[in-house]
Write an enzyme that holds these catalytic residues in place. Structure first.
Site, short mmCIF file in Angstrom:
data_model
loop_
_atom_site.label_atom_id
_atom_site.label_comp_id
_atom_site.label_asym_id
_atom_site.label_seq_id
_atom_site.Cartn_x
_atom_site.Cartn_y
_atom_site.Cartn_z
N SER A 195 4.55 2.54 7.85
CA SER A 195 4.21 1.31 6.97
C SER A 195 5.68 1.18 6.18
O SER A 195 6.18 1.77 5.46
CB SER A 195 3.08 1.63 6.11
OG SER A 195 1.76 1.87 6.78
N HIS A 246 0.74 -1.30 0.01
CA HIS A 246 -0.07 0.02 -0.08
C HIS A 246 0.88 1.33 -0.01
O HIS A 246 0.39 2.34 -0.21
CB HIS A 246 -0.86 0.11 1.15
CG HIS A 246 -0.36 0.06 2.58
ND1 HIS A 246 -0.18 -0.81 3.38
CD2 HIS A 246 0.17 1.43 3.12
CE1 HIS A 246 0.33 -0.34 4.51
NE2 HIS A 246 0.53 0.88 4.31
N ASP A 275 0.14 -7.61 0.99
CA ASP A 275 0.48 -5.97 1.42
C ASP A 275 2.14 -6.13 1.40
O ASP A 275 2.37 -5.56 2.53
CB ASP A 275 -0.29 -5.57 2.62
CG ASP A 275 -0.28 -4.12 2.54
OD1 ASP A 275 -0.01 -3.74 1.74
OD2 ASP A 275 -0.10 -3.65 3.78
#
Length: 494
Positions: free
Chosen positions: A311, A200, A229
């Protein structure tokens, strides 16, 4: 509101006192009392006492008090109360210390301490002097960087940060057509310039740049696995001999309560670290995005602060080894609430190695299409249970077909653990390994039975754009229309 208060307190310094005995020192403003003689042991002191000063700094984002700027910084200084005078009366008693017992006690303490240190060194629990760490990340890495840390006067957090920070980078991803993009983090895997991050972070990007040691470099997207992911990008036009691959730990060996450090670029602040512990293990969830449903299985939960921008960054243990890729937070505000999640390193590295090798990442699958059962669908279709995953299609030649699963079967448990939705069945499958046999509890008609299924690999199915184990991602909750109809039906039957 993101509110941080920092308080710095300065205590009043006491003046030096004088007395008749040279062997006694009292740190206060001292004046001999009236009638004090040469051997007197009682003084009265009248020091000036200042109350500690407190300075509070508040950072408030998006407050109503500053609607135009959108962010409000407030510096509030709280002045201390006026100084007051107090009288401090002390009695000092002169004593003598017996030297021999103290000497013996000190000698015994030194002996015990020396034995303890020797034991720690011999067991490897304590390293004295410089520590050198060879840190090849992937099994195919043909070079290793050596990081030297001086263990003297170095805290655990300082040593871990010194070791792991050079291996964590900031990633900026932009879609040049729409102008949209964002900032995330990544982990250097090898001296070929491969960097592991979250899918993402680079999703939809046409241009990717990576910040390494204050320098920005372009990067190509090597490949990705949206359902996990995870993605890999490769640095361009960089001297790869200067790269420091991260040392990879074994995420299967971590325990709840273990110390960890999260490293990344929260809110774009590169090379930031936060510390905490492993709060829990084996947390799983599924999140729906523009590219489909991402399955997060067996995640590591931590209270180390993880915020947007973290992230793709590293979660490392006390040895500075990678044990997870920071990916998800649970928060009502969008900022850290002390509930963050990381993809275990064993799983993430396995996917990364497949991507780098040019392979299609493989996942365990059952080979069915399922939809969620809830109270409304159970009532409408006359189903015997109100939770579970009902099979709507069985793929030919799949593990499900070989095991004898049929359309309209309702899966209610995997290895005895309840399954309440379609997502729950998919997550349960991902929590196991390809080739592993699992037991499905299935309701067929008015009977309940256990069916063993040996999980297959979905790699070939992905290449042929077929489904492995898929669901509607709706969970077991009713939507608004279903809930309204459910209530109307209940009232009509009263």
């Amino acid at each position: 509101m993101d509110e941080r208060d920092f308080q710095h307190r300065e205590g009043a310094a006491a003046g030096e006192g004088t007395g008749s005995s040279p062997r006694i020192s009292i740190e206060t403003n001292q004046t001999p009392s009236e009638g004090e003689g040469q051997g007197g042991a009682t003084w009265q002191s009248q020091p000036t006492v200042e109350q500690p000063s407190a300075t509070a700094y508040q950072h408030a984002a998006g407050t109503q008090a500053d609607e135009q700027a959108g962010a409000h910084w407030q510096h509030a200084a709280q002045q201390a109360a006026p100084a007051t005078a107090t009288v401090d009366t002390r009695t000092v008693v002169k004593t003598k210390t017996k030297k021999m017992p103290v000497f013996l006690a000190s000698l015994a303490g030194l002996v015990v301490g020396a034995v303890l240190v020797i034991a720690l060194v011999m067991t490897g629990a304590l390293n004295i002097g410089d520590s050198s760490v060879d840190a090849p990340a992937l099994s195919g890495s043909n070079s290793a960087q050596t990081i030297k840390i001086d263990a003297e006067d170095t805290t655990l957090a300082e040593a871990v940060a010194a070791k792991a920070l050079p291996s964590v980078v900031s990633i900026s991803a932009v879609n040049e057509q729409t102008g949209s993009g964002g900032v995330g983090s990544g982990v250097i895997l090898d001296t070929d310039g491969n960097v592991l991050t979250n899918y993402h972070v680079i999703e939809g990007a046409t241009a990717v740049s990576v910040e390494v040691d204050g320098e920005s470099y372009e990067a190509d997207i090597v490949g990705s696995d949206a359902s996990s992911d995870l993605a890999v990008v490769r640095l361009k036009d960089i001297d790869t001999s200067t790269l420091t691959p991260i040392e990879v730990g074994d995420s299967d060996d971590i325990t709840v309560g273990e110390w960890v450090m999260a490293i990344g670029s929260p809110f774009g602040n590169e090379q930031s670290v936060s510390t905490g512990i492993v709060s829990a293990l084996y947390r799983s969830t599924a999140l729906t995005g523009t590219s489909g449903t991402a399955i997060y299985a067996n995640m590591i939960q931590t209270d180390a602060a993880i915020n947007p921008g973290n992230s793709g960054g590293a979660l490392v243990n006390a040895e500075g080894q990678l044990i997870g890729i920071n990916s998800v937070i649970e928060s009502y505000s969008g900022s850290s609430a002390g509930v963050g999640f990381a993809i275990p390193s064993n799983y993430a590295i396995n996917i990364a190695e497949q991507i780098i090798a040019g392979e299609t990442p493989a996942h365990p699958y059952i080979g069915v299409t399922v939809t969620s059962v809830n109270a409304f669908t159970a009532r409408e279709q006359g189903l015997p249970v109100s939770e579970g995953a009902v099979v709507t299609a069985v793929n030919p030649d799949s593990p499900a077909a070989e095991a004898g699963l049929e359309v309209d079967d309702i899966v209610t448990a995997v290895n005895g653990e309840p399954v309440t939705s379609a997502d729950g069945l998919i997550i349960a499958a991902r929590e196991h390994q390809i080739g592993e046999t699992i037991t499905l509890t299935v309701v067929r008609g008015d009977k309940t039975q256990d069916i063993e299924v040996t999980l297959g690999s979905d790699a070939d199915l992905q290449e042929n754009s077929q489904d492995g184990t898929t669901g509607d991602s709706s969970g077991s909750l009713m939507n608004e229309d279903e809930f309204r109809q459910y209530l109307e039906d209940l009232m009509a039957n009263q």
